[in-house]
Write an enzyme that holds these catalytic residues in place. Structure first.
Site, PDB file in Angstrom:
ATOM      1  N   GLY A  82      18.259 -10.685   0.713  1.00 27.99           N
ATOM      2  CA  GLY A  82      19.095 -10.179  -0.373  1.00 27.99           C
ATOM      3  C   GLY A  82      19.855  -8.931   0.014  1.00 27.99           C
ATOM      4  N   ASP A  83      19.213  -8.055   0.791  1.00 22.94           N
ATOM      5  CA  ASP A  83      19.887  -6.845   1.268  1.00 22.94           C
ATOM      6  C   ASP A  83      21.052  -7.212   2.179  1.00 22.94           C
ATOM      7  OD1 ASP A  83      17.704  -5.585   0.009  1.00 22.94           O
ATOM      8  OD2 ASP A  83      16.534  -5.673   1.862  1.00 22.94           O
ATOM      9  N   ASP A 121       0.876  -1.169   0.000  1.00 21.36           N
ATOM     10  CA  ASP A 121       0.000   0.000   0.000  1.00 21.36           C
ATOM     11  C   ASP A 121       0.914   1.220   0.000  1.00 21.36           C
ATOM     12  OD1 ASP A 121      -2.016   1.841   0.281  1.00 21.36           O
ATOM     13  OD2 ASP A 121      -2.376   1.443   2.404  1.00 21.36           O
ATOM     14  N   ARG A 122       1.478   1.496  -1.159  1.00 21.67           N
ATOM     15  CA  ARG A 122       2.539   2.514  -1.239  1.00 21.67           C
ATOM     16  C   ARG A 122       2.264   3.605  -2.264  1.00 21.67           C
ATOM     17  NH1 ARG A 122       7.491  -1.265  -2.932  1.00 21.67           N
ATOM     18  NH2 ARG A 122       8.686   0.660  -2.557  1.00 21.67           N
ATOM     19  N   ASN A 147      17.103  -6.232  -8.931  1.00 22.89           N
ATOM     20  CA  ASN A 147      15.842  -6.475  -8.228  1.00 22.89           C
ATOM     21  C   ASN A 147      14.614  -6.099  -9.052  1.00 22.89           C
ATOM     22  OD1 ASN A 147      14.391  -7.322  -6.027  1.00 22.89           O
ATOM     23  ND2 ASN A 147      15.323  -5.892  -4.592  1.00 22.89           N
ATOM     24  N   THR A 198      22.658 -14.791  -5.078  1.00 25.20           N
ATOM     25  CA  THR A 198      22.453 -16.006  -4.292  1.00 25.20           C
ATOM     26  C   THR A 198      21.632 -16.985  -5.108  1.00 25.20           C
ATOM     27  OG1 THR A 198      20.508 -15.019  -3.229  1.00 25.20           O
ATOM     28  CG2 THR A 198      22.603 -14.892  -2.033  1.00 25.20           C
ATOM     29  N   ARG A 199      21.868 -18.233  -4.855  1.00 29.11           N
ATOM     30  CA  ARG A 199      21.052 -19.320  -5.425  1.00 29.11           C
ATOM     31  C   ARG A 199      20.227 -19.877  -4.273  1.00 29.11           C
ATOM     32  NH1 ARG A 199      21.373 -19.149 -10.425  1.00 29.11           N
ATOM     33  NH2 ARG A 199      23.259 -20.279 -11.012  1.00 29.11           N
ATOM     34  N   ASP A 206      13.174  -6.322   9.068  1.00 34.57           N
ATOM     35  CA  ASP A 206      13.846  -6.163   7.778  1.00 34.57           C
ATOM     36  C   ASP A 206      15.367  -6.095   7.888  1.00 34.57           C
ATOM     37  OD1 ASP A 206      11.128  -5.653   6.973  1.00 34.57           O
ATOM     38  OD2 ASP A 206      11.891  -4.520   5.261  1.00 34.57           O
TER      39      ASP A 206
END
Length: 337
Positions: free
Chosen positions: A277-278, A106-107, A168, A237-238, A314
């Site tokens: 991922g970050d 909701d951005r 991304n 990454t895998r 996060d």
């Protein structure tokens, strides 16, 4: 290390407690995050000077989001607060076992989407920095955000910074009339290091590994560098998803013709995979400075990402010593006293 600067939107994250579904919960836990900001906060936990640049609404939610970053040691000096717009939200329903986690965004009409690119003096923002990091989410949000990203990269190149990006690709975010395939190439051309999978390379740049290539990641990386000669390293990454509660990940690095790969690390149970991922790119930024050995830098990044899966929220709240403890083979989670 000199300061690492990141640029992107920060959202409020709302999640039911435990593993409740949104339809059954009577309360929501609040935290804040965003791909780029998560990188800055993770680096700050590792002792690296880190700053995040963003636009927030000038209200209590915007102030709370910025305060959250400062709580973890992130410099928010160059963030802007504007009237008339909102803080983006996302709702996370954490899955378990066979039931996947789900996110509802909701951005729309956020303060970040309506930022003024001219409000950011990138030469001033980056004058004491050594590294700029951005993600493909940022230019997907609005034309203004894409222009600000381009301005930041141009300033970083003038000042001699290292520039990294996690490409991304989020297809559903590109809603303002521009295609990722038209915008992203010009931005990626200014990068030294990119996080990019074979799927992203195909979707964004039309690059596919050679059919007979023994290593699809190396084949993709070689084509990517031919297209964008500024790039020196490609990482990713895998992931082997066993269930919502069980993941296996390994790290990949292509560095000017050489290929490196870590073993798979088994993560069970997964507590929270958001920000994995970050955590990988923040670990690689740290590892690239801490180790001369590129395999060690990749190992640090991959284990940092694996550890993030065990932490709520996060942000990856781990220290270099904790990552290095696992790098030494201590993977049992044995109690430390």
């Amino acid at each position: 290390m000199k300061q690492v600067v990141t640029f992107g939107e920060v959202m409020m994250r709302l999640s039911p407690p435990l593993n409740y579904r949104l339809s059954q919960t009577a309360s929501l836990d609040i935290t804040y995050g965003g791909g780029d900001a998560n990188v800055a906060a993770a680096l700050a936990q590792m002792g690296v000077p880190a700053a995040h640049v963003s636009a927030f609404p000038a209200n209590e939610l915007g102030y709370a989001a910025a305060s959250h970053l400062r709580r973890y040691g992130v410099d928010t000096t160059h963030c802007h607060f504007t009237e008339g717009h909102r803080l983006g939200l996302y709702f996370l329903e954490v899955g378990a076992s066979l039931r996947p986690s789900r996110i509802v965004y909701d951005r729309a009409e956020s303060a970040f989407a309506h930022l003024d690119p001219a409000a950011f003096n990138w030469d001033e923002i980056l004058k004491n920095a050594g590294w700029l990091h951005w993600t493909g989410i940022t230019p997907a949000i609005s034309a203004a955000a894409a222009q600000a990203t381009a301005d930041a990269i141009a300033a970083a190149r003038r000042l001699g910074l290292t520039v990294s990006a996690d490409v991304n690709y989020r297809r559903n975010l590109w809603q303002y009339g521009q295609k990722a395939q038209d915008v992203m190439p010009g931005l990626v051309a200014g990068c030294d290091i990119v996080v990019c999978t074979e799927g992203d390379a195909d979707d964004l740049f039309g690059l596919q590994p050679a059919a007979a290539a023994p290593n699809s990641f190396s084949s993709m990386s070689e084509q990517l560098v031919q297209r964008f000669p500024q790039i020196k390293r490609v990482i990713a990454t895998r992931r082997q998803t066993q269930s919502a509660s069980h993941e296996r990940i390994c790290g990949l690095l292509w560095d000017q013709g050489e290929f490196f790969e870590t073993p798979f690390y088994d993560i069970s149970p997964v507590v929270d995979r958001i920000g994995g991922g970050d955590s990988f790119i923040s670990g690689f930024i740290y590892g690239s400075h801490a180790y001369e050995d590129r395999a060690q830098a990749l190992s640090f990044a991959t284990i940092a990402s694996a550890l993030k899966h065990t932490i709520h929220g996060d942000i990856n709240l781990v220290t270099p010593a904790e990552v290095e403890h696992l790098m030494q083979g201590n993977l049992t989670g044995r109690l430390l006293r």
